[in-house]
Structure formats: C-alpha cells, structure tokens
Design an enzyme around this catalytic site. Structure first.
Site: not given
Ligand code: RRO
Length: 291
Positions: A17, A72-73, A128, A131, A191, A217, A243, A266
């Site tokens: 994802s 990335i958030g 996911n 969080c 992972i 990576g 992974g 990656t």
């Molecule tokens: O969006 C992200 O910063 C992010 C998410 Br949702 C995730 O599940 N894993 C990641 O490495 N970045």
C-alpha cells in the site's frame, strides 16, 4: 492461478500500500499501456481515512543507507472522495482491488469497512493498524488485545476478506497476528515500515516535517523475513510478506518462510516496472529448483 482468501490471482506478487500510485501511473503512461503491462496480481490502494487529509509538511522523505525514511502522513481525499473519484478508476484496473483503510478509533474503522462493504469493486479490505487509538492512547497495531477487539468490532460488518496490515514496531508481532486471527481476520500482511529518525544536517532536530518516519527498502528485508517467519509459524490464515523485496530471490525467501503472497514496496519507486521483473525472477526460482 493462486487462490488468496477466495480471490483468484494470476501470480503471487502484489504492491505494498502507498508504494505504487496506479492513478498517477495511468496519467503518466496512459491507461491502456498501464493495464496491458500491469505488474501486480492485485492492487492495494493507498490508505484511506474517514476525512480528507493534507498529509505531513515537507520534507517527507530521507534517503537512508539501503533504504528510505518516509513521513507522508496519510494524504488522501477521505472516504467520500475515494468512493467518488478514485474507486471508479481503480476498479478499471485489470486485477482485483484491495482497499487499505485506517481509522483512529474502532468506530472510524467500522465506518470505513461498512462503506466499502457496499461496493462490489472492492475485492478485499486491508486494515492499516499502524496508528494510535485516540480513545485509548495505545497503538492499535502494537497490542494484540486492541487488534482482536478491533476485528471483533468490524468483522460483522462485511463478508469481504479482511487483511490486517501489521506493524513491526511492537514487542511481539506473532501475538498481534494471533490477535487478528482470533478476531476474525482472513489474512495478515507485514511488515509496515520500521520507526526511524533522520536528523537535519548541521541543525538540531528531525529532518522530516512530521518528525520521525518509517524506514523501508533493502535495509529492512531481513527484519521482514524474521517477522514473517514467526507470524507464519503462529497463525493458520494466509500471510502477505513484504519488506525490502528487490529481486525474485528476496520474494522467494518470504514464500519459503511461509508467506502466500509477496508485496513489492520501495523498489517500485526506483523502477515502476520492478514488480514484473521480480515476478519473472520468482518464477525462475521455481523452475530452476524443480530441475
Ligand atoms: O502515510 C504514511 O506516512 C505512511 C503510512 Br499510512 C504507513 O502505513 N506506512 C508508512 O511508512 N507511511
């Protein structure tokens, strides 16, 4: 054909994802060409949240030794925007669609799962859980009881396969997988990225706008291998391993320790066609071993 949670797949390689933007790829290469050479056996969407999100302030990436750190958030259009704008285009992809979602409470996850259950374009839902739960303060994916309670809450809302994307940032990933299985998950995937920090050169404080980030990576490949190995030994449900996969041999090792499918993350940023090469190389590991 490979059978995964009742879904027929052409081969064992899918995307992780957030690591291949199929909508951007369709714009860049043209939809016809993308569909004709689509490298994945199923497509996993980037993470969708109930409300739209801008994501973290830049910078969002740091190149690390043998990998990268991202923060990335979760930028995304939100559930309604996804259903209206993204889903119709993603449904045209020539492979089954897995929609990845994240909530920060059980109720938010329930809202996402219930909405997707009504859409036939969605073959499976990936949760996911990397969080924090805003209600309890606990990282949902780091605590086996939290995961089991989450699954028990959303399981009755859909008959579609539920895949739990586990976090590696926990004391006992196998216990978390067992919690997902006990709650009714159909599969686990792992992972996600390893929590990591990059400091700004010549300055104090984090480089990334979001603070710490997630390492991915080749740097994390052997960690992934160890975690997939432990999880596959603990649960009966299928495991999607990922992974640091960069070649067919890497993919084969994840299958050898018990994964049913392998996801490429990656490496697709370096080469958007990498997954097709990895799948070809993976096939060769079977034909060569058979000789
Ligand atoms: O969006 C992200 O910063 C992010 C998410 Br949702 C995730 O599940 N894993 C990641 O490495 N970045």
């Amino acid at each position: 054909m490979i059978e995964f949670c009742g879904i027929e797949l052409r081969h064992r390689v899918i995307n992780a994802s957030g690591c291949f933007d199929a909508l951007a790829a369709a714009r860049a290469f043209g939809e016809e060409q993308l569909h004709a050479s689509f490298p994945f056996a199923a497509y996993v969407s980037k993470t969708i949240t109930p409300a739209p999100r801008e994501g973290n302030p830049p910078p969002r990436l740091w190149e690390a030794a043998a990998g990268m750190i991202n923060s990335i958030g979760l930028p995304n259009r939100g559930l309604a925007g996804y259903l209206e704008h993204d889903l119709p285009a993603l449904a045209r992809l020539p492979v089954p669609l897995i929609t990845n979602v994240m909530g920060s409470t059980r109720e938010e996850f329930a809202q996402l799962v219930a909405a997707l259950d009504g859409r036939d374009e969605v073959a499976a839902i990936e949760l996911n859980v990397s969080c924090p739960n805003v209600a309890t303060g606990l990282d949902i994916g780091a605590d086996p009881r939290e995961i089991e309670a989450l699954l028990a809450h959303v399981r009755p809302l859909t008959a579609r396969p539920l895949i739990v994307k586990l976090t590696p940032n926990t004391a006992d990933v196998a216990a978390c997988a067992a919690g997902a299985e006990a709650g009714g998950a159909d599969a686990v995937s792992l992972i996600n990225t390893l929590r990591a920090l990059a400091l700004a050169p010549e300055r104090s404080g984090p480089w990334l706008g979001g603070g710490s980030g997630g390492l991915s990576g080749p740097a994390i490949r052997t960690v992934a291998l160890a975690q997939v190995w432990r999880v596959a030994a603990r649960v009966e449900i299928p495991v999607v391993g990922m992974g640091g996969v960069a070649c067919g041999r890497d993919a084969r090792e994840l299958l050898d320790v018990g994964a049913t499918l392998v996801a490429v993350g990656t490496e697709s940023f370096r080469d958007p066609a990498a997954a097709a090469r990895i799948e070809r190389e993976l096939e060769l590991t079977f034909t060569q071993n058979a000789r």
